[in-house]
Design a protein around this motif. Sequence first.
Motif, PDB file in Angstrom:
ATOM      1  N   LYS A  86      38.842 -56.113   6.537  1.00 19.99           N
ATOM      2  CA  LYS A  86      38.392 -54.873   7.156  1.00 19.99           C
ATOM      3  C   LYS A  86      38.769 -53.670   6.298  1.00 19.99           C
ATOM      4  CE  LYS A  86      38.086 -55.694  12.092  1.00 19.99           C
ATOM      5  NZ  LYS A  86      38.636 -55.331  13.400  1.00 19.99           N
ATOM      6  N   ASN A  87      39.969 -53.695   5.744  1.00 17.51           N
ATOM      7  CA  ASN A  87      40.387 -52.595   4.879  1.00 17.51           C
ATOM      8  C   ASN A  87      39.545 -52.519   3.613  1.00 17.51           C
ATOM      9  OD1 ASN A  87      42.418 -51.293   6.342  1.00 17.51           O
ATOM     10  ND2 ASN A  87      43.891 -52.869   5.817  1.00 17.51           N
ATOM     11  N   ILE A  88      39.144 -53.653   3.076  1.00 16.03           N
ATOM     12  CA  ILE A  88      38.259 -53.654   1.908  1.00 16.03           C
ATOM     13  C   ILE A  88      36.898 -53.083   2.286  1.00 16.03           C
ATOM     14  CG2 ILE A  88      37.038 -55.151   0.281  1.00 16.03           C
ATOM     15  CD1 ILE A  88      39.580 -56.925   0.316  1.00 16.03           C
ATOM     16  N   TYR A  89      36.365 -53.463   3.449  1.00 13.23           N
ATOM     17  CA  TYR A  89      35.109 -52.888   3.921  1.00 13.23           C
ATOM     18  C   TYR A  89      35.257 -51.377   4.094  1.00 13.23           C
ATOM     19  CZ  TYR A  89      33.686 -57.664   5.089  1.00 13.23           C
ATOM     20  OH  TYR A  89      33.371 -58.988   5.047  1.00 13.23           O
ATOM     21  N   GLY A  90      36.386 -50.946   4.620  1.00  9.63           N
ATOM     22  CA  GLY A  90      36.630 -49.512   4.793  1.00  9.63           C
ATOM     23  C   GLY A  90      36.627 -48.769   3.475  1.00  9.63           C
ATOM     24  N   LEU A  91      37.207 -49.363   2.433  1.00 10.44           N
ATOM     25  CA  LEU A  91      37.169 -48.727   1.120  1.00 10.44           C
ATOM     26  C   LEU A  91      35.738 -48.629   0.601  1.00 10.44           C
ATOM     27  CD1 LEU A  91      40.276 -50.189  -0.719  1.00 10.44           C
ATOM     28  CD2 LEU A  91      39.861 -47.816  -0.085  1.00 10.44           C
ATOM     29  N   ILE A  92      34.931 -49.649   0.857  1.00 12.69           N
ATOM     30  CA  ILE A  92      33.523 -49.598   0.445  1.00 12.69           C
ATOM     31  C   ILE A  92      32.791 -48.499   1.211  1.00 12.69           C
ATOM     32  CG2 ILE A  92      31.341 -50.875   0.456  1.00 12.69           C
ATOM     33  CD1 ILE A  92      33.081 -53.421  -0.017  1.00 12.69           C
ATOM     34  N   PHE A  93      33.028 -48.399   2.527  1.00 16.68           N
ATOM     35  CA  PHE A  93      32.423 -47.330   3.321  1.00 16.68           C
ATOM     36  C   PHE A  93      32.847 -45.963   2.788  1.00 16.68           C
ATOM     37  CE2 PHE A  93      32.437 -50.136   7.378  1.00 16.68           C
ATOM     38  CZ  PHE A  93      31.334 -50.823   6.916  1.00 16.68           C
ATOM     39  N   LEU A  94      34.128 -45.829   2.487  1.00 16.41           N
ATOM     40  CA  LEU A  94      34.644 -44.553   1.996  1.00 16.41           C
ATOM     41  C   LEU A  94      34.044 -44.199   0.646  1.00 16.41           C
ATOM     42  CD1 LEU A  94      36.639 -42.368   2.849  1.00 16.41           C
ATOM     43  CD2 LEU A  94      38.387 -43.575   1.579  1.00 16.41           C
TER      44      LEU A  94
END
Length: 112
Positions: free
Chosen positions: A13-21
Amino acid sequence: MSTYSREELILQKNIYGLIFLLYSVTYIANHAIAIFMLKGLPNEILHYSGEVILILCAVAYGASNLLAKSSDGTRYLGIFQRIPILFWLGCGGVLLNAFLLIVSLITGRCEK
């Protein structure tokens, strides 16, 4: 659900969040500049604010990785394995991007 799979899910989830960011940061400044029509130094500060946010996230990730050690001395990801903070930060960035796009469309100042 075992502890290992829960930690792995949170890390994903944190990796997805970095991609979103990363996605949202490239557009947030463009939409904000179009809405506020700033000139000079405020324009430059707003333009590079997204990159500053990404740098702060990278520094926080690196610092937590360096400071987080288990009892046997091996490193682990610390807070990023326990809390999906970057996921929520990335989702917030995408929502802010969508809000600024809608405002720029309504005001007629959308960049082409």
